[in-house]
Design a protein around this motif. Structure first.
Motif, PDB file in Angstrom:
ATOM      1  N   LEU A 180      29.731  12.845  12.131  1.00 26.53           N
ATOM      2  CA  LEU A 180      30.689  13.758  11.505  1.00 26.53           C
ATOM      3  C   LEU A 180      31.454  13.067  10.384  1.00 26.53           C
ATOM      4  CD1 LEU A 180      32.014  16.558  11.538  1.00 26.53           C
ATOM      5  CD2 LEU A 180      33.611  15.700  13.256  1.00 26.53           C
ATOM      6  N   GLU A 181      31.704  11.778  10.544  1.00 27.35           N
ATOM      7  CA  GLU A 181      32.474  11.031   9.549  1.00 27.35           C
ATOM      8  C   GLU A 181      31.807  11.011   8.184  1.00 27.35           C
ATOM      9  OE1 GLU A 181      35.575   9.906   9.825  1.00 27.35           O
ATOM     10  OE2 GLU A 181      35.514  10.921  11.765  1.00 27.35           O
ATOM     11  N   GLU A 197      41.467  19.285  11.893  1.00 25.51           N
ATOM     12  CA  GLU A 197      41.667  18.311  12.962  1.00 25.51           C
ATOM     13  C   GLU A 197      40.775  17.082  12.833  1.00 25.51           C
ATOM     14  OE1 GLU A 197      41.050  20.407  16.597  1.00 25.51           O
ATOM     15  OE2 GLU A 197      42.863  21.628  16.393  1.00 25.51           O
ATOM     16  N   LYS A 198      39.493  17.307  12.507  1.00 24.56           N
ATOM     17  CA  LYS A 198      38.521  16.215  12.522  1.00 24.56           C
ATOM     18  C   LYS A 198      38.246  15.603  11.154  1.00 24.56           C
ATOM     19  CE  LYS A 198      37.687  16.902  16.956  1.00 24.56           C
ATOM     20  NZ  LYS A 198      38.079  15.907  17.981  1.00 24.56           N
ATOM     21  N   LEU A 199      38.432  16.383  10.082  1.00 24.01           N
ATOM     22  CA  LEU A 199      38.117  15.903   8.736  1.00 24.01           C
ATOM     23  C   LEU A 199      39.280  16.208   7.786  1.00 24.01           C
ATOM     24  CD1 LEU A 199      34.461  17.261   8.632  1.00 24.01           C
ATOM     25  CD2 LEU A 199      35.125  14.856   8.912  1.00 24.01           C
ATOM     26  N   PRO A 200      40.466  15.670   8.072  1.00 21.96           N
ATOM     27  CA  PRO A 200      41.659  16.005   7.289  1.00 21.96           C
ATOM     28  C   PRO A 200      41.591  15.590   5.823  1.00 21.96           C
ATOM     29  CG  PRO A 200      42.086  14.129   8.723  1.00 21.96           C
ATOM     30  CD  PRO A 200      40.766  14.693   9.133  1.00 21.96           C
ATOM     31  N   GLU A 201      40.754  14.606   5.493  1.00 22.70           N
ATOM     32  CA  GLU A 201      40.652  14.134   4.109  1.00 22.70           C
ATOM     33  C   GLU A 201      39.660  14.947   3.287  1.00 22.70           C
ATOM     34  OE1 GLU A 201      42.741  11.824   3.009  1.00 22.70           O
ATOM     35  OE2 GLU A 201      43.575  11.830   5.041  1.00 22.70           O
ATOM     36  N   ALA A 202      38.856  15.749   3.934  1.00 22.85           N
ATOM     37  CA  ALA A 202      37.861  16.548   3.211  1.00 22.85           C
ATOM     38  C   ALA A 202      38.543  17.656   2.411  1.00 22.85           C
ATOM     39  CB  ALA A 202      36.870  17.155   4.199  1.00 22.85           C
ATOM     40  N   GLN A 203      37.920  18.057   1.332  1.00 22.51           N
ATOM     41  CA  GLN A 203      38.434  19.167   0.527  1.00 22.51           C
ATOM     42  C   GLN A 203      37.945  20.476   1.126  1.00 22.51           C
ATOM     43  OE1 GLN A 203      37.291  19.127  -3.620  1.00 22.51           O
ATOM     44  NE2 GLN A 203      37.957  21.239  -3.936  1.00 22.51           N
ATOM     45  N   ARG A 204      38.858  21.289   1.606  1.00 23.97           N
ATOM     46  CA  ARG A 204      38.485  22.550   2.241  1.00 23.97           C
ATOM     47  C   ARG A 204      38.416  23.663   1.198  1.00 23.97           C
ATOM     48  NH1 ARG A 204      42.311  20.332   5.105  1.00 23.97           N
ATOM     49  NH2 ARG A 204      43.878  21.838   4.435  1.00 23.97           N
ATOM     50  N   ALA A 208      34.705  12.907   3.153  1.00 22.66           N
ATOM     51  CA  ALA A 208      35.154  13.030   1.763  1.00 22.66           C
ATOM     52  C   ALA A 208      34.437  14.152   1.021  1.00 22.66           C
ATOM     53  CB  ALA A 208      34.949  11.701   1.035  1.00 22.66           C
ATOM     54  N   MET A 209      33.786  15.036   1.747  1.00 25.65           N
ATOM     55  CA  MET A 209      33.014  16.103   1.106  1.00 25.65           C
ATOM     56  C   MET A 209      33.840  17.367   0.875  1.00 25.65           C
ATOM     57  SD  MET A 209      29.221  15.996   2.804  1.00 25.65           S
ATOM     58  CE  MET A 209      28.215  14.510   2.814  1.00 25.65           C
ATOM     59  N   ARG A 210      33.250  18.280   0.113  1.00 29.90           N
ATOM     60  CA  ARG A 210      33.833  19.616  -0.085  1.00 29.90           C
ATOM     61  C   ARG A 210      33.229  20.530   0.979  1.00 29.90           C
ATOM     62  NH1 ARG A 210      31.564  20.984  -5.698  1.00 29.90           N
ATOM     63  NH2 ARG A 210      29.809  19.933  -4.675  1.00 29.90           N
ATOM     64  N   ALA A 229      30.172  23.741  -2.906  1.00 30.73           N
ATOM     65  CA  ALA A 229      30.572  23.007  -1.708  1.00 30.73           C
ATOM     66  C   ALA A 229      29.407  22.122  -1.284  1.00 30.73           C
ATOM     67  CB  ALA A 229      30.952  23.966  -0.585  1.00 30.73           C
ATOM     68  N   ASP A 230      29.732  21.011  -0.620  1.00 29.38           N
ATOM     69  CA  ASP A 230      28.684  20.099  -0.158  1.00 29.38           C
ATOM     70  C   ASP A 230      28.113  20.540   1.191  1.00 29.38           C
ATOM     71  OD1 ASP A 230      29.029  18.163  -2.334  1.00 29.38           O
ATOM     72  OD2 ASP A 230      30.976  17.780  -1.398  1.00 29.38           O
TER      73      ASP A 230
END
Length: 262
Positions: free
Chosen positions: A136-137, A158-165, A141-143, A183-184
Motif C-alpha cells: 500500500l505504501e 487514514e492510510k495514505l495521508p500524504e497522497a493527493q486525493r 505519493a500518488m494521485r 489520477a494514478d
C-alpha cells in the motif's frame, strides 16, 4: 369452585400476555407522524437517483422494505453525510441511509444498525502496472481518485495521508480519471471495479491491484443515539434476511458476495 375459576382466569391472562408483543414507543411515534423520514445519501454507489430524480439503488430499496416491514411509509430526504448527521441530531430525520459504513457511524457518534453488507475495497490502476504493486505504501505519493464521503476516501485519509486525493462523485468518474491520466490510481469497491476493468470491462485498460489487500467496509443504517428506533430497524432487517428479500436485492444489484448472513 371460586379457586378453580381464579386459576383459570390467571391462566387465561397469562396466555394473553405471552401472545402480546411489547410495542416500540419510538416506532409508534413514527406511525403517528405518518411516515419514517430517511435522510439518504445519494452521492454513494449504494444509492443513486433514477430518471425522475428519486433515490434508487440497493440501499434505497432496502430502506423501503424495512419501512414496509415496520408498517410505515418511507419518505426520503436527500442529503450528504454531514447533512444527514445534522438532520438526525436536529430531529428532522428518523434514520440515515445510503452507503454509510460502521466507521462513519462511529465517527459521527451515531447508533448503527446490524450490518447487512461487507464490501472489499481495492486499488485500480493501469492494467500493465497493476500486478507489480505489492504494498500500500507504494501509493503514498500518488494521485488517488476517491468517491467523496465513501469508504475509499476515509481509507486514503487514514492510510495514505500524504497522497493527493482527487474527489469524484461516482465509480465511473474515478475510473475515467485514471484512464485519462488525471489520477494514478483509484480506491473503489472490488465488485464494482471487477466488473468495469480488465477484459470485457468498460475500462479494459485498467486493472485491479490484486496483490495489495485493503480493509473491508461494513455497511449499516444509522439513527440518533437517543432514538429508540434501532431495535425495530434491526428486527425488520432480520426478517428481511430470513425471508430472502435482502438476498434478492443483492442479486439484483450484483452484491450477493457482499452479504452478511444471519
Amino acid at each position: 369452585m371460586k379457586k378453580l375459576l381464579c386459576c383459570l382466569l390467571i391462566l387465561s391472562l397469562t396466555a394473553l400476555c405471552v401472545g402480546c408483543k411489547k410495542k416500540d414507543p419510538a416506532l409508534e411515534q413514527v406511525k403517528a407522524a405518518g411516515s419514517l423520514t430517511v435522510a439518504v445519501r445519494v452521492d454513494s454507489v449504494m444509492c443513486t437517483l433514477d430518471a425522475a430524480g428519486n433515490p434508487d439503488g440497493f440501499d434505497a430499496e432496502l430502506a423501503k422494505a424495512v419501512g414496509k416491514q415496520m408498517g410505515v411509509e418511507v419518505r426520503f430526504q436527500q442529503a450528504t453525510l454531514e447533512e444527514g448527521v445534522a438532520l438526525l441530531q436536529n430531529g428532522q430525520a428518523d434514520c440515515l441511509w445510503g452507503g454509510i459504513t460502521a466507521a462513519e457511524a462511529s465517527a459521527g457518534e451515531l447508533a448503527a444498525s446490524s450490518p447487512y453488507l461487507m464490501r472489499q475495497q481495492c486499488l485500480v490502476t493501469i492494467a500493465d502496472k497493476a500486478k507489480s504493486y505489492t504494498d500500500l505504501e507504494a501509493f503514498a505519493a500518488m494521485r488517488l481518485a476517491v468517491i467523496a464521503g465513501e469508504a475509499g476516501e476515509q481509507l486514503a485519509l487514514e492510510k495514505l495521508p500524504e497522497a493527493q486525493r482527487i474527489l469524484v462523485t461516482s465509480g465511473e468518474e474515478a475510473l475515467s480519471a485514471v484512464a485519462e491520466g488525471k489520477a494514478d490510481a483509484a480506491i473503489l469497491d472490488l465488485s464494482f471495479a471487477g466488473m468495469q476493468t480488465g477484459e470485457g470491462g468498460a475500462y479494459s485498460q485498467l486493472g485491479v491491484c490484486d496483490n495489495v489487500q485493503l480493509p473491508k467496509a461494513v455497511y449499516v443504517a444509522c439513527v440518533s443515539p437517543v432514538s429508540g428506533l434501532l431495535s425495530s430497524i434491526n428486527g425488520a432487517l432480520a426478517k428481511l434476511e430470513a425471508d430472502g428479500t435482502i438476498a434478492a436485492l443483492a442479486d439484483k444489484y450484483h452484491l450477493t458476495g457482499a452479504l452478511i448472513a444471519g
